[in-house]
Design an enzyme around this catalytic site. Structure first.
Site, mmCIF file in Angstrom:
data_model
loop_
_atom_site.group_PDB
_atom_site.id
_atom_site.type_symbol
_atom_site.label_atom_id
_atom_site.label_comp_id
_atom_site.label_asym_id
_atom_site.label_seq_id
_atom_site.Cartn_x
_atom_site.Cartn_y
_atom_site.Cartn_z
ATOM 1 C CB CYS A 79 -0.809 -0.209 1.248
ATOM 2 S SG CYS A 79 -1.680 1.372 1.694
ATOM 3 C CG HIS A 135 -0.933 3.814 5.027
ATOM 4 N ND1 HIS A 135 -0.983 2.526 4.551
ATOM 5 C CD2 HIS A 135 -0.125 3.932 6.109
ATOM 6 C CE1 HIS A 135 -0.611 1.596 5.348
ATOM 7 N NE2 HIS A 135 0.035 2.631 6.389
#
Length: 481
Positions: A79, A135
């Protein structure tokens, strides 16, 4: 010379332009609106346009059918690295984000010296927004989206959260413009509704860049009961919930497209969709909030090998399409494209300069997307880490694990896209050439921030209380033979 015909033509053109503006047609700016949609841990074959039979994704399927379905779109194996590649146009090994993700307990982020896509697009008049998951750094606000070029922010800063409480381990991770938001709702639906509201209230004379980063269908596997109930025919309960998550995601993307049509923005909007990495196969990469030890992980990357976290195709080649009515032909596009290519391609469409960027790894692939022309890219760097690396040149792919005992895999992806036949022994010269390329890139790479961070954790633990066998009775005579 009679000027009346030209005068009449001018008046007619002005009238048509005014009528178009009143009707809410395309904005006068030639710059397209950009909706960049990222799913989270979505399996290659978990969408209808890639052949999924048991999960319904009608909105995605329609967009893919009417646009360019990208059959060789690559991302990073996890990710944070993929999201960093999208924002910078540069491979994550350049700035230390190549390994794993940024843990919720860690205090590092994407280097503030990197010039990000929203900063670039703002310079040519775009309104920039992120709705969903970030993130790329959370422990200091200097890493947050509002400080990195986004005019508007709504969603989560960390990597995973409860879909209903919006918390990770009891800590709220839900913000709007840097302020915490406590509200009820399922995150996928909240993200979709906020995106639709943003679009419907947007001044169409200003180009919009919306980075729409859903956290679905990442763990924990949670869905509204109404969506789970739609899949009563799926026997496995986890797959059933996972299916509900994906169909909910699809519905919210449908909501966003409807908002574009309502705002008369659709014809001048490019929509890009893809996953951030392959679907999860290995429990090691399933996240920290879900116990997957007693379930069957539901993601399907077939016919590609493995999944999230791995350097095989199942971890890095993801479902993707791009759609722009009248500008992008409806057809499969087989050229090589990597996540780093999105930045220079969108900057090119927007007429934005990338001069403030550090040297880009990305290439402008617009002609490949729009016309299925040969891709300018002949090489894919899957990753460069101290313990492993992988790259593709043409049809040849090398995976090199350098930790002892070391191993080398060589595949011809044109003949063996599922990576079942290791040809390293048959082609030693090709192995050596690709290893040399990886070694050269490794010398240019930054140290992985994740490993440096975890080494600090180890050193802290080493200063803890010694562990000795001090149970009562240890070593007494009755223990002797």
């Amino acid at each position: 010379m009679n000027s009346r015909p030209s005068l009449h033509l001018t008046v007619l053109l002005l009238f048509c332009s005014l009528a178009n503006a009143i009707a809410g047609g395309e904005p006068p700016s030639s710059k397209p609106h950009i909706i960049h949609i990222v799913a989270d841990d979505l399996g290659w074959k978990d969408v209808g346009f890639n052949g999924c039979a048991d999960i319904k994704t009608p909105h995605l399927d329609k967009l893919a059918a009417e646009g360019a379905k990208l059959t060789q779109f690559y991302v990073q194996p996890m990710c944070t690295p993929t999201r960093a590649a999208l924002m910078t146009g540069r491979y994550p090994f350049r700035y230390g984000l190549q390994t794993s993700v940024i843990p919720s307990v860690s205090a590092y982020g994407l280097d503030t010296a990197e010039w990000l896509m929203p900063q670039c697009l703002k310079e040519v008049g775009y309104k920039t927004a992120i709705i969903g998951k970030w993130h790329l750094g959370h422990a200091d606000k200097k890493w947050w989206p509002k400080q990195r070029g986004f005019d508007y922010q709504y969603g989560a800063m960390i990597g995973e959260l409860d879909y209903f409480t919006h918390e990770e381990h009891g800590v709220l991770d839900w913000f709007r413009n840097n302020e915490p938001v406590k509200e009820q709702g399922y995150t996928t639906q909240l993200i979709g509704k906020d995106a639709a509201k943003l679009i419907e209230t947007h001044d169409t004379s200003t180009p919009l860049y919306l980075y729409l980063a859903f956290n679905a269908p990442h763990t924990p596997y949670q869905a509204p009961q109404e969506y789970v109930d739609r899949y009563a025919h799926i026997e496995d309960p986890t797959r059933r919930t996972y299916a509900g998550m994906i169909t909910c995601l699809d519905d919210e993307i449908g909501r966003v497209v409807a908002a574009l049509e309502k705002a008369k923005m659709r014809e001048n909007t490019i929509i890009l969709f893809h996953s951030d990495n392959g679907g999860t196969h290995n429990p090691l990469f399933a996240g920290v909030m879900a116990d997957v030890s007693k379930i069957k992980i539901p993601c399907d990357n077939s016919s590609y090998r493995d999944g999230k976290g791995s350097l095989y195709e199942g971890g890095t080649r993801v479902c993707a399409f791009v759609n722009w009515p009248g500008k992008i032909k409806a057809q499969p596009v087989n050229g090589l494209i990597h996540a780093v290519d999105i930045y220079p391609t969108l900057a090119g469409l927007a007429g934005a300069s990338t001069a403030k960027c550090k040297p880009l790894d990305g290439l402008n692939v617009w002609n490949t997307l729009a016309e299925n022309q040969p891709s300018p890219r002949s090489e894919i760097i899957y990753n460069i880490e101290p313990f492993r690396g992988a790259l593709r040149q043409g049809d040849w792919k090398l995976i090199w694990r350098t930790m002892l005992p070391s191993s080398v895999d060589l595949y011809n992806l044109a003949q063996d896209p599922s990576e079942q036949t290791n040809l390293a022994a048959q082609h030693p010269d090709k192995v050596i050439a690709l290893q040399q390329r990886l070694d050269t890139l490794a010398k240019e790479s930054a140290k992985p921030l994740f490993l440096a961070d975890q080494f600090k954790v180890i050193m802290k633990n080493m200063a803890g209380e010694p562990v000795l066998p001090i149970d009562e009775g240890f070593g007494e005579a009755d223990h002797a033979p």
